[in-house]
Design a protein around this motif. Structure first.
Motif, PDB file in Angstrom:
ATOM      1  N   GLY A  14       8.634   1.727  -1.748  1.00  0.00           N
ATOM      2  CA  GLY A  14       8.765   1.539  -0.307  1.00  0.00           C
ATOM      3  C   GLY A  14       8.121   2.655   0.492  1.00  0.00           C
ATOM      4  O   GLY A  14       7.441   2.413   1.496  1.00  0.00           O
ATOM      5  N   THR A  17       4.178   2.405   0.010  1.00  0.00           N
ATOM      6  CA  THR A  17       3.582   1.272   0.708  1.00  0.00           C
ATOM      7  C   THR A  17       3.716   1.400   2.222  1.00  0.00           C
ATOM      8  O   THR A  17       2.812   1.004   2.967  1.00  0.00           O
ATOM      9  CB  THR A  17       4.220  -0.048   0.233  1.00  0.00           C
ATOM     10  OG1 THR A  17       5.644   0.014   0.395  1.00  0.00           O
ATOM     11  CG2 THR A  17       3.907  -0.306  -1.231  1.00  0.00           C
ATOM     12  N   SER A  18       4.820   1.961   2.685  1.00  0.00           N
ATOM     13  CA  SER A  18       4.971   2.188   4.127  1.00  0.00           C
ATOM     14  C   SER A  18       3.921   3.169   4.642  1.00  0.00           C
ATOM     15  O   SER A  18       3.323   2.962   5.703  1.00  0.00           O
ATOM     16  CB  SER A  18       6.373   2.720   4.439  1.00  0.00           C
ATOM     17  OG  SER A  18       7.364   1.775   4.099  1.00  0.00           O
ATOM     18  N   GLY A  21       0.679   1.400   4.832  1.00  0.00           N
ATOM     19  CA  GLY A  21       0.613   0.488   5.966  1.00  0.00           C
ATOM     20  C   GLY A  21       0.379   1.197   7.283  1.00  0.00           C
ATOM     21  O   GLY A  21      -0.457   0.780   8.089  1.00  0.00           O
ATOM     22  N   ILE A  22       1.118   2.284   7.512  1.00  0.00           N
ATOM     23  CA  ILE A  22       0.986   3.010   8.785  1.00  0.00           C
ATOM     24  C   ILE A  22      -0.376   3.679   8.887  1.00  0.00           C
ATOM     25  O   ILE A  22      -1.039   3.635   9.935  1.00  0.00           O
ATOM     26  CB  ILE A  22       2.112   4.051   8.912  1.00  0.00           C
ATOM     27  CG1 ILE A  22       3.473   3.343   8.999  1.00  0.00           C
ATOM     28  CG2 ILE A  22       1.903   4.927  10.155  1.00  0.00           C
ATOM     29  CD1 ILE A  22       4.662   4.276   8.906  1.00  0.00           C
ATOM     30  N   ALA A 143       1.909  -4.044   2.829  1.00  0.00           N
ATOM     31  CA  ALA A 143       1.864  -2.878   3.709  1.00  0.00           C
ATOM     32  C   ALA A 143       0.461  -2.671   4.265  1.00  0.00           C
ATOM     33  O   ALA A 143       0.270  -2.478   5.476  1.00  0.00           O
ATOM     34  CB  ALA A 143       2.326  -1.638   2.947  1.00  0.00           C
TER      35      ALA A 143
END
Length: 431
Positions: A14, A17-18, A21-22, A143
């Motif tokens: 998590g 991948t976060s 994504g950001i 993400a």
């Protein structure tokens, strides 16, 4: 093909991948902002292609170096250092005025991406069990896709409301997610050998750079199935990659759409990638045969090319949304398939180099498309160029059908031989 022992570390997945994504949102926010700025100022296809090339060339040229860095240097050091550098560079872009300075800053920003991309790609398989790899891959794709989806749409609205500086400042903040992830992730690669506690057990995170290891001996060219997969992917991207340069002129000038609609259209393909990642992750779990996944990817790439062709039939930009959505679903499925195949077939200690090598092949092919698109836009209207992209992509795929089939058959024959040899050894031992 080492994965984690014990349970999968979903918290780390998590976080990684976060961060991806950001940071990806920041990257596409900046890229779309610059593209819209150039188009609005009257710059032609060459100028847009120049910025795209500056954002791509470092990923190709630096791949041999960054791949080894990802395998040999502590992932925390790389994520924190590259994230900080990218944040500062994006901040500089917000205040850069001269086109040459913009191109240089974009190239430096891409150099940071050349480091973080293989680091994150190689980290995720180390966080999960082999059976959980398709799900983790889908999360990683999700993400990245959400970042790609949000970035252009956000750029369209911010540029329309505030000009170019505000979206670039927002992008600079986005890169700090890499720094935070680097500090918080328990899973680490590169540097000294590490152990990571998982519940009551302990999982070893293998070190790269051990002389004589399987990682050091691995070479992409020694795996015919991977060579066939990567060559097909690169060939199709080279054929249809010009669409990335052509799209902004097709949507805004040929179809007369606003910057906000352009962001919506661009985001439709990315939303499709998100949906495709989850749809095809379920299928990927059911196939232990890598050849099936490679051939499935061939069909999905064909779907992408067909959607590119279909896009020239629309009279209004909003009608591109469902077409781009279907193309993105095919794109997302192929992303999952080739990532799973790569992670399965490459030793853990060489995954940084593997993902960097594949990224370089893909980005190098994209550069060919950017060059073609930028040059041809000076003499040809966008619509016939899009037709040429779709047809060229389908022709490339037809050319690779036989080589891919041969590689798959050879791989299956090798697997049968290994299985037969293992069976014989077991029989002798039992006797």
């Amino acid at each position: 093909m080492s994965f984690t022992t014990g349970g999968s570390r979903w918290l780390d997945v998590g976080l990684a991948t976060s961060a991806r994504g950001i940071a990806t949102c920041g990257e596409y926010l900046a890229a779309t902002t610059l593209t819209l700025s150039l188009q609005s100022s009257g710059a032609g296809g060459r100028a847009v292609a120049g910025v795209l090339l500056a954002a791509t060339l470092p990923l190709v040229v630096l791949a041999p170096l960054t791949g080894r860095l990802a395998d040999r240097v502590d992932s925390r050091t790389l994520l924190v250092g590259a994230g900080l550098a990218q944040s500062v560079l994006c901040l500089g872009l917000a205040y850069a005025g001269h086109p040459l300075l913009v191109v240089c800053l974009v190239a430096l920003l891409a150099s940071g991406l050349a480091v973080t991309q293989p680091v994150l790609s190689a980290l995720v398989p180390s966080m999960v069990r082999a059976v959980d790899l398709p799900r983790a891959t889908a999360l990683n794709q999700t993400a990245g896709t959400l970042g790609i989806l949000t970035g252009p749409a956000l750029a369209g609205f911010l540029v329309g409301g505030f000009g170019t500086r505000v979206p670039l400042l927002v992008g600079a903040v986005g890169y700090l997610a890499l720094v935070l992830a680097g500090l918080l992730l328990r899973t680490r690669r590169g540097g000294a050998r590490r152990s990571v506690a998982i519940g009551e057990g302990v999982a070893a995170v293998e070190s790269a750079g051990v002389g004589g290891s399987a990682g050091e001996q691995w070479r992409l060219r020694r795996d015919p199935l991977l060579v066939a997969m990567v060559a097909t992917l690169a060939g199709v991207i080279a054929a249809i990659g010009a669409i990335n340069v052509i799209e902004v002129f097709y949507v805004r000038e040929t179809l007369g759409a606003s910057a906000s609609v352009y962001g919506l259209v661009t985001g439709a393909w990315t939303l499709g990638v998100l949906c495709g990642a989850w749809i095809f992750a379920r299928l990927a779990r059911r196939f232990t045969d890598d050849g099936t996944l490679v051939q499935g990817g061939l069909l999905l790439l064909g779907g992408c090319c067909l959607m590119v062709l279909a896009s020239v039939t629309v009279p209004a930009a909003l009608l591109l949304v469902p077409i781009w959505l279907l193309g993105g679903i095919c794109n997302g499925g192929d992303n999952v398939f080739h990532t799973v195949v790569l992670a399965r077939r490459v030793p853990e200690a060489a995954r940084g180099r593997a993902f960097a090598a594949v990224g370089a092949a893909v980005q190098g092919a994209a550069m060919v498309g950017y060059l073609i698109g930028g040059l041809l836009l000076e003499v040809t209207a966008p619509r016939p160029l899009i037709v040429g992209c779709g047809v060229a992509g389908l022709l490339v795929l037809l050319g690779f059908v036989v080589p891919v089939r041969r590689a798959v058959l050879a791989e299956r024959a090798r697997v049968r031989q290994v299985a037969a040899g293992a069976g014989l050894t077991t029989s002798v031992a039992a006797g």
